[in-house]
Design a protein around this motif. Structure first.
Motif, PDB file in Angstrom:
ATOM      1  N   LEU A 139       0.782  -1.371  -0.205  1.00  0.00           N
ATOM      2  CA  LEU A 139      -0.017  -0.070  -0.154  1.00  0.00           C
ATOM      3  C   LEU A 139       1.045   1.099  -0.178  1.00  0.00           C
ATOM      4  O   LEU A 139       0.872   2.255  -0.823  1.00  0.00           O
ATOM      5  CB  LEU A 139      -0.986   0.020   1.235  1.00  0.00           C
ATOM      6  N   ASP A 140       1.733   1.195   0.817  1.00  0.00           N
ATOM      7  CA  ASP A 140       2.676   2.394   0.781  1.00  0.00           C
ATOM      8  C   ASP A 140       3.489   2.878  -0.518  1.00  0.00           C
ATOM      9  O   ASP A 140       3.417   3.866  -0.880  1.00  0.00           O
ATOM     10  CB  ASP A 140       3.533   2.107   1.891  1.00  0.00           C
ATOM     11  N   ARG A 141       3.885   1.699  -1.034  1.00  0.00           N
ATOM     12  CA  ARG A 141       4.420   1.403  -2.235  1.00  0.00           C
ATOM     13  C   ARG A 141       3.774   2.094  -3.437  1.00  0.00           C
ATOM     14  O   ARG A 141       4.161   3.074  -4.243  1.00  0.00           O
ATOM     15  CB  ARG A 141       5.124   0.129  -2.808  1.00  0.00           C
ATOM     16  N   LEU A 142       2.486   1.854  -3.305  1.00  0.00           N
ATOM     17  CA  LEU A 142       1.491   2.313  -4.471  1.00  0.00           C
ATOM     18  C   LEU A 142       1.463   3.914  -4.187  1.00  0.00           C
ATOM     19  O   LEU A 142       1.168   4.593  -5.089  1.00  0.00           O
ATOM     20  CB  LEU A 142       0.311   1.667  -4.467  1.00  0.00           C
ATOM     21  N   ALA A 143       1.267   3.997  -2.812  1.00  0.00           N
ATOM     22  CA  ALA A 143       1.031   5.783  -2.593  1.00  0.00           C
ATOM     23  C   ALA A 143       2.080   6.539  -3.082  1.00  0.00           C
ATOM     24  O   ALA A 143       2.181   7.572  -3.480  1.00  0.00           O
ATOM     25  CB  ALA A 143       0.641   5.654  -1.093  1.00  0.00           C
ATOM     26  N   ASN A 144       3.460   5.917  -2.839  1.00  0.00           N
ATOM     27  CA  ASN A 144       4.680   6.305  -3.278  1.00  0.00           C
ATOM     28  C   ASN A 144       4.651   6.770  -4.704  1.00  0.00           C
ATOM     29  O   ASN A 144       5.322   7.698  -5.296  1.00  0.00           O
ATOM     30  CB  ASN A 144       5.733   5.864  -2.677  1.00  0.00           C
ATOM     31  N   GLU A 145       3.933   5.897  -5.550  1.00  0.00           N
ATOM     32  CA  GLU A 145       4.265   5.859  -6.979  1.00  0.00           C
ATOM     33  C   GLU A 145       3.115   6.897  -7.601  1.00  0.00           C
ATOM     34  O   GLU A 145       2.931   7.168  -8.639  1.00  0.00           O
ATOM     35  CB  GLU A 145       3.783   4.390  -7.802  1.00  0.00           C
ATOM     36  N   GLY A 146       2.243   7.434  -6.476  1.00  0.00           N
ATOM     37  CA  GLY A 146       1.267   8.355  -7.020  1.00  0.00           C
ATOM     38  C   GLY A 146      -0.138   8.070  -6.978  1.00  0.00           C
ATOM     39  O   GLY A 146      -0.879   8.765  -7.366  1.00  0.00           O
ATOM     40  N   PHE A 147      -0.285   6.669  -6.747  1.00  0.00           N
ATOM     41  CA  PHE A 147      -1.594   6.162  -6.789  1.00  0.00           C
ATOM     42  C   PHE A 147      -2.652   6.724  -5.871  1.00  0.00           C
ATOM     43  O   PHE A 147      -2.210   6.843  -4.485  1.00  0.00           O
ATOM     44  CB  PHE A 147      -1.595   4.695  -6.963  1.00  0.00           C
ATOM     45  N   VAL A 148      -3.825   7.204  -6.166  1.00  0.00           N
ATOM     46  CA  VAL A 148      -4.664   7.507  -4.863  1.00  0.00           C
ATOM     47  C   VAL A 148      -5.883   6.613  -4.929  1.00  0.00           C
ATOM     48  O   VAL A 148      -6.630   6.809  -6.055  1.00  0.00           O
ATOM     49  CB  VAL A 148      -4.987   9.062  -5.292  1.00  0.00           C
ATOM     50  N   GLY A 149      -6.067   6.052  -3.940  1.00  0.00           N
ATOM     51  CA  GLY A 149      -7.337   4.958  -4.150  1.00  0.00           C
ATOM     52  C   GLY A 149      -8.607   5.793  -3.785  1.00  0.00           C
ATOM     53  O   GLY A 149      -8.876   6.547  -2.632  1.00  0.00           O
ATOM     54  N   LYS A 150      -9.656   6.018  -4.861  1.00  0.00           N
ATOM     55  CA  LYS A 150     -10.946   6.369  -4.638  1.00  0.00           C
ATOM     56  C   LYS A 150     -12.178   5.742  -4.192  1.00  0.00           C
ATOM     57  O   LYS A 150     -13.258   6.136  -3.759  1.00  0.00           O
ATOM     58  CB  LYS A 150     -11.198   7.227  -5.872  1.00  0.00           C
ATOM     59  N   ASN A 151     -11.888   4.406  -4.316  1.00  0.00           N
ATOM     60  CA  ASN A 151     -12.774   3.303  -4.155  1.00  0.00           C
ATOM     61  C   ASN A 151     -12.175   1.853  -3.848  1.00  0.00           C
ATOM     62  O   ASN A 151     -11.834   1.284  -4.537  1.00  0.00           O
ATOM     63  CB  ASN A 151     -13.650   3.243  -5.648  1.00  0.00           C
ATOM     64  N   VAL A 152     -11.981   1.964  -2.514  1.00  0.00           N
ATOM     65  CA  VAL A 152     -11.196   0.709  -1.940  1.00  0.00           C
ATOM     66  C   VAL A 152     -11.911  -0.412  -1.145  1.00  0.00           C
ATOM     67  O   VAL A 152     -12.889   0.173  -0.406  1.00  0.00           O
ATOM     68  CB  VAL A 152      -9.927   1.370  -1.132  1.00  0.00           C
ATOM     69  N   ALA A 153     -11.621  -1.536  -1.101  1.00  0.00           N
ATOM     70  CA  ALA A 153     -12.298  -2.521  -0.338  1.00  0.00           C
ATOM     71  C   ALA A 153     -11.055  -3.679   0.037  1.00  0.00           C
ATOM     72  O   ALA A 153     -10.258  -3.830  -0.286  1.00  0.00           O
ATOM     73  CB  ALA A 153     -13.279  -3.276  -1.471  1.00  0.00           C
ATOM     74  N   ASP A 154     -11.579  -4.043   1.192  1.00  0.00           N
ATOM     75  CA  ASP A 154     -10.625  -4.990   1.946  1.00  0.00           C
ATOM     76  C   ASP A 154     -11.356  -6.289   2.396  1.00  0.00           C
ATOM     77  O   ASP A 154     -12.389  -6.252   3.083  1.00  0.00           O
ATOM     78  CB  ASP A 154     -10.308  -4.296   3.362  1.00  0.00           C
ATOM     79  N   ILE A 155     -11.204  -7.217   1.391  1.00  0.00           N
ATOM     80  CA  ILE A 155     -11.954  -8.435   1.525  1.00  0.00           C
ATOM     81  C   ILE A 155     -11.331  -9.420   2.337  1.00  0.00           C
ATOM     82  O   ILE A 155     -10.143  -9.799   2.338  1.00  0.00           O
ATOM     83  CB  ILE A 155     -11.906  -8.983  -0.019  1.00  0.00           C
ATOM     84  N   GLY A 156     -12.133  -9.851   3.452  1.00  0.00           N
ATOM     85  CA  GLY A 156     -11.582 -10.891   4.292  1.00  0.00           C
ATOM     86  C   GLY A 156     -10.625  -9.914   5.466  1.00  0.00           C
ATOM     87  O   GLY A 156      -9.470 -10.162   5.579  1.00  0.00           O
ATOM     88  N   CYS A 157     -11.302  -8.805   5.852  1.00  0.00           N
ATOM     89  CA  CYS A 157     -10.547  -7.727   6.278  1.00  0.00           C
ATOM     90  C   CYS A 157      -9.846  -8.004   7.807  1.00  0.00           C
ATOM     91  O   CYS A 157      -8.732  -7.614   8.312  1.00  0.00           O
ATOM     92  CB  CYS A 157     -11.328  -6.672   6.642  1.00  0.00           C
ATOM     93  N   GLY A 158     -10.449  -9.232   8.646  1.00  0.00           N
ATOM     94  CA  GLY A 158      -9.745  -9.463  10.060  1.00  0.00           C
ATOM     95  C   GLY A 158      -9.765  -8.250  10.907  1.00  0.00           C
ATOM     96  O   GLY A 158     -10.859  -7.541  10.998  1.00  0.00           O
ATOM     97  N   THR A 159      -8.848  -7.736  11.356  1.00  0.00           N
ATOM     98  CA  THR A 159      -8.631  -6.639  12.160  1.00  0.00           C
ATOM     99  C   THR A 159      -9.106  -5.215  11.532  1.00  0.00           C
ATOM    100  O   THR A 159      -9.287  -4.204  12.266  1.00  0.00           O
ATOM    101  CB  THR A 159      -7.399  -6.300  12.940  1.00  0.00           C
ATOM    102  N   ALA A 160      -9.142  -5.214   9.974  1.00  0.00           N
ATOM    103  CA  ALA A 160      -9.501  -4.020   9.183  1.00  0.00           C
ATOM    104  C   ALA A 160      -8.029  -3.338   9.161  1.00  0.00           C
ATOM    105  O   ALA A 160      -8.291  -2.066   8.664  1.00  0.00           O
ATOM    106  CB  ALA A 160     -10.598  -3.323   9.722  1.00  0.00           C
ATOM    107  N   VAL A 161      -7.034  -3.752   9.438  1.00  0.00           N
ATOM    108  CA  VAL A 161      -5.811  -2.892   9.695  1.00  0.00           C
ATOM    109  C   VAL A 161      -5.594  -2.308   8.160  1.00  0.00           C
ATOM    110  O   VAL A 161      -5.053  -1.059   8.200  1.00  0.00           O
ATOM    111  CB  VAL A 161      -4.454  -3.580  10.071  1.00  0.00           C
ATOM    112  N   LEU A 162      -5.730  -2.981   6.851  1.00  0.00           N
ATOM    113  CA  LEU A 162      -5.436  -2.717   5.729  1.00  0.00           C
ATOM    114  C   LEU A 162      -6.510  -1.545   5.263  1.00  0.00           C
ATOM    115  O   LEU A 162      -6.038  -0.360   4.629  1.00  0.00           O
ATOM    116  CB  LEU A 162      -5.591  -3.705   5.015  1.00  0.00           C
ATOM    117  N   ALA A 163      -7.835  -1.817   5.738  1.00  0.00           N
ATOM    118  CA  ALA A 163      -8.562  -0.849   5.260  1.00  0.00           C
ATOM    119  C   ALA A 163      -8.507   0.650   5.918  1.00  0.00           C
ATOM    120  O   ALA A 163      -8.444   1.510   5.406  1.00  0.00           O
ATOM    121  CB  ALA A 163      -9.913  -1.280   5.607  1.00  0.00           C
ATOM    122  N   MET A 164      -8.068   0.593   7.433  1.00  0.00           N
ATOM    123  CA  MET A 164      -7.824   1.710   7.954  1.00  0.00           C
ATOM    124  C   MET A 164      -6.443   2.220   7.551  1.00  0.00           C
ATOM    125  O   MET A 164      -6.464   3.565   7.638  1.00  0.00           O
ATOM    126  CB  MET A 164      -7.538   1.180   9.584  1.00  0.00           C
TER     127      MET A 164
END
Length: 289
Positions: A139-164
């Protein structure tokens, strides 16, 4: 309260699952039973039962003989405050711009990091496991490349740490789903603890099978930190729920399983963007053609 374990091994998944089912019917009943394929290439499966009173040694011996397993090794575990132990031993984790920590380390959060609070009692998904760490780094790498997530889903989220993590760096609401009701409750609690109410929306769903997910598809980024088999099964749904040029960050994949996952997703229109191994686990970032 004492805890007893009874562990054995035997070859073959089918027999292992049958022994596991038989173990659940033992008296006194185990509080939990686990079946795992050993990762040493031996082809053996480990079956373990957990008991709050001493298990029936004769019954265990009969089960082992009936299924061709090794004799059960029975142990009494020391009475340990596991949450306190985890708090002592789990140090904060840095994954690029993200800092995952427990409340006992709140004073250690750097000012230049994005904080993600996950309590020690919820150890899987704290960032210490190579799969969660790999996804946060991706996730950090994509953001560093300039990607901006405008519509994001976390499937099988568990603690939801990735969504957060996504909600920390991008302004739009992130959807987090899990097939397990308890996991969804944990995710909601974590969202509240991180003051992200209204930024992460948690639902109970199998894969993409939920009206809220259907309403927001196609997504430009989907996390799925689950296991190889469900990831392969999910590949066609991913192809139908991620927009062209969108990304999937996948983990829960043993290094030797990664090529099979890549092949499954290539068949549904995905190319490998990045691939990273952390210990025995691989994290894939894929781009939808």
């Amino acid at each position: 309260m004492p805890t007893f374990t009874a562990l054995t091994t035997l070859p073959g998944r089918e027999n292992a699952e049958k022994l596991s089912e038989a173990l659940e019917r033992l008296t006194p009943e185990p509080t939990g039973v686990g079946t795992f394929e050993m990762e040493d290439g031996s082809g053996l499966w480990e079956i373990g039962g957990y008991f709050t009173e001493a298990p029936d040694e004769t019954g265990l011996a009969v089960l082992a003989a009936a299924f061709g397993a090794k004799p059960f090794a029975i142990s009494e575990l020391p009475d340990t405050d596991w949450v306190a132990k985890v708090k002592r031993e789990l140090v904060p984790v840095e994954a690029g711009r993200f800092f995952v920590y427990g409340s006992h380390d709140a004073d250690k959060v750097p000012a230049d990091k994005e904080p993600l609070l996950i309590e020690a009692a919820m150890a899987f998904g704290t960032g210490h496991h190579g799969t969660t760490l790999g996804c946060l780094k991706a996730l950090d790498r994509l953001a560093n490349e300039g990607f901006v997530g405008k519509n994001v889903a976390d499937i099988g989220c568990g603690t939801a740490v990735l969504a957060m993590g996504a909600a920390r760096i991008w302004p739009d609401v992130v959807l987090a789903s899990d097939i397990d009701e308890v996991a969804v409750d944990v995710a909601v609690a974590n969202v509240t603890a991180n003051a992200l109410e209204g930024r992460v929306h948690c639902v109970e769903a199998a894969g993409f099978d939920h009206p809220d997910l259907a309403a927001k598809a196609p997504f430009d980024l989907v996390f799925a930190n689950i296991l190889k088999a469900p990831l392969v099964m999910l590949a066609p749904e991913m192809g139908g729920n991620i927009c062209a040029g969108g990304h999937a960050i996948l983990s829960g994949i043993l290094n030797e399983q990664a090529d099979e996952v890549v092949a499954a997703y290539d068949a549904t229109g995905f190319d490998v963007h990045t691939r990273e191994e952390i210990g025995e686990w691989t994290t894939l970032t894929l781009t939808h053609r």
